[in-house]
Design a protein around this motif. Structure first.
Motif, PDB file in Angstrom:
ATOM      1  N   ASP A  10       9.489   5.177  -1.897  1.00 16.89           N
ATOM      2  CA  ASP A  10       9.387   3.920  -2.649  1.00 16.89           C
ATOM      3  C   ASP A  10      10.041   2.769  -1.894  1.00 16.89           C
ATOM      4  O   ASP A  10       9.531   1.635  -1.896  1.00 16.89           O
ATOM      5  N   ARG A  17       5.622  -3.734   2.114  1.00 15.63           N
ATOM      6  CA  ARG A  17       4.916  -4.816   1.403  1.00 15.63           C
ATOM      7  C   ARG A  17       5.484  -6.172   1.823  1.00 15.63           C
ATOM      8  O   ARG A  17       4.728  -7.128   2.040  1.00 15.63           O
ATOM      9  N   GLU A  55      -3.208   2.228   2.613  1.00 12.94           N
ATOM     10  CA  GLU A  55      -3.859   2.820   1.455  1.00 12.94           C
ATOM     11  C   GLU A  55      -2.892   2.949   0.297  1.00 12.94           C
ATOM     12  O   GLU A  55      -3.231   2.657  -0.860  1.00 12.94           O
ATOM     13  N   ARG A  59      -3.862   0.721  -2.886  1.00 15.42           N
ATOM     14  CA  ARG A  59      -4.660   1.588  -3.760  1.00 15.42           C
ATOM     15  C   ARG A  59      -4.900   0.949  -5.122  1.00 15.42           C
ATOM     16  O   ARG A  59      -6.012   0.946  -5.637  1.00 15.42           O
ATOM     17  N   SER A  60      -3.846   0.408  -5.717  1.00 11.88           N
ATOM     18  CA  SER A  60      -3.999  -0.178  -7.055  1.00 11.88           C
ATOM     19  C   SER A  60      -4.931  -1.391  -7.026  1.00 11.88           C
ATOM     20  O   SER A  60      -5.698  -1.620  -7.965  1.00 11.88           O
ATOM     21  N   SER A  61      -4.892  -2.166  -5.934  1.00  7.59           N
ATOM     22  CA  SER A  61      -5.769  -3.331  -5.820  1.00  7.59           C
ATOM     23  C   SER A  61      -7.226  -2.901  -5.657  1.00  7.59           C
ATOM     24  O   SER A  61      -8.136  -3.486  -6.248  1.00  7.59           O
ATOM     25  N   ASN A  63      -8.512  -0.105  -6.735  1.00 11.15           N
ATOM     26  CA  ASN A  63      -8.936   0.419  -8.041  1.00 11.15           C
ATOM     27  C   ASN A  63      -9.237  -0.714  -9.015  1.00 11.15           C
ATOM     28  O   ASN A  63     -10.190  -0.636  -9.800  1.00 11.15           O
ATOM     29  N   ALA A  64      -8.418  -1.763  -8.965  1.00 15.17           N
ATOM     30  CA  ALA A  64      -8.621  -2.895  -9.873  1.00 15.17           C
ATOM     31  C   ALA A  64      -9.929  -3.623  -9.564  1.00 15.17           C
ATOM     32  O   ALA A  64     -10.652  -4.032 -10.483  1.00 15.17           O
ATOM     33  N   ARG A  68     -13.051  -3.939 -11.962  1.00 14.80           N
ATOM     34  CA  ARG A  68     -13.558  -5.278 -12.270  1.00 14.80           C
ATOM     35  C   ARG A  68     -15.083  -5.318 -12.123  1.00 14.80           C
ATOM     36  O   ARG A  68     -15.786  -5.928 -12.944  1.00 14.80           O
ATOM     37  N   SER A 117     -11.250   4.700  -0.405  1.00 10.80           N
ATOM     38  CA  SER A 117     -11.067   3.476  -1.193  1.00 10.80           C
ATOM     39  C   SER A 117     -12.078   2.412  -0.804  1.00 10.80           C
ATOM     40  O   SER A 117     -12.633   1.708  -1.661  1.00 10.80           O
TER      41      SER A 117
END
Length: 202
Positions: A10, A17, A55, A59-61, A63-64, A68, A117
């Motif tokens: 984490d 990031r 990745e 990943r969350s982006s 998936n979003a 969408r 992805s």
């Protein structure tokens, strides 16, 4: 994952990031490890490649954006839905500077951590395109791979300081190429006619 390993994982993600936001997706992995105060080996144990790290970060982006696209499948205007998703996807690549190059490479590399992805994202766009085509709102000779290429081109353009001011105009031009514009019916005049003259008369 053990608690200490999870903590390192984490922490590395959080630092990565920050570094990618500052320097772009081609930032030095060594710099990330140094800022996280871990050895480079620790970074590679969690993320064997740059693409594996990207990745995990994106990943969350991804998936979003796919979700969408599914949401926009029910929009009344399939052309507007496709253009909205295209604009939001280009904005995502702009917010994550430099990510479009590894995304394009990952599409062709089945062993790349980003491959699944990116393929899912391309399929989401292709589904929106297919709906617009079925409605007669998008040109029939365009496919999902070419739509993904257009996203890449627009993303690259927005990353170039000298070209970025023209990116909105170029988006509009590309939209005109993708979409089929239907002429609006002419409103009748006072006599009930459309105002068009019969052929052969002036």
């Amino acid at each position: 994952m053990r608690a200490d390993a999870r903590k390192n994982y984490d922490h590395l993600l959080a630092v990565a990031r920050e570094v990618f936001t500052e320097q772009g997706a081609d930032a030095s992995l060594r710099d990330i490890a140094r800022r996280a105060e871990v050895g480079l080996g620790t970074l590679y144990r969690h993320f064997p490649t740059r693409e594996a790290l990207l990745e995990a970060l994106l990943r969350s982006s991804f998936n979003a954006l796919a979700a969408r696209a599914d949401e926009l499948q029910t929009a009344d205007d399939s052309a507007a839905a496709l253009m909205l998703w295209l604009r939001e996807t280009v904005a995502f690549t702009h917010e994550n500077r430099g990510v479009i190059a590894p995304m394009v490479s990952a599409i062709e590399d089945h062993d790349c951590a980003l491959h699944a992805s990116c393929v899912t994202l391309r399929a989401a766009g292709a589904a929106l395109l297919a709906r617009a085509q079925a409605d007669g709102n998008a040109r029939a000779d365009l496919d999902g791979s070419e739509l993904f290429d257009l996203i890449a081109a627009l993303a690259w353009l927005r990353e170039q300081p000298s070209h970025a001011p023209r990116s909105d105009r170029i988006f509009g031009l590309i939209a005109d190429v993708i979409l089929v514009r239907h002429p609006r019916p002419e409103a009748p005049n006072a006599s009930g006619h459309t105002g068009r003259q019969p052929k052969g008369r002036s």
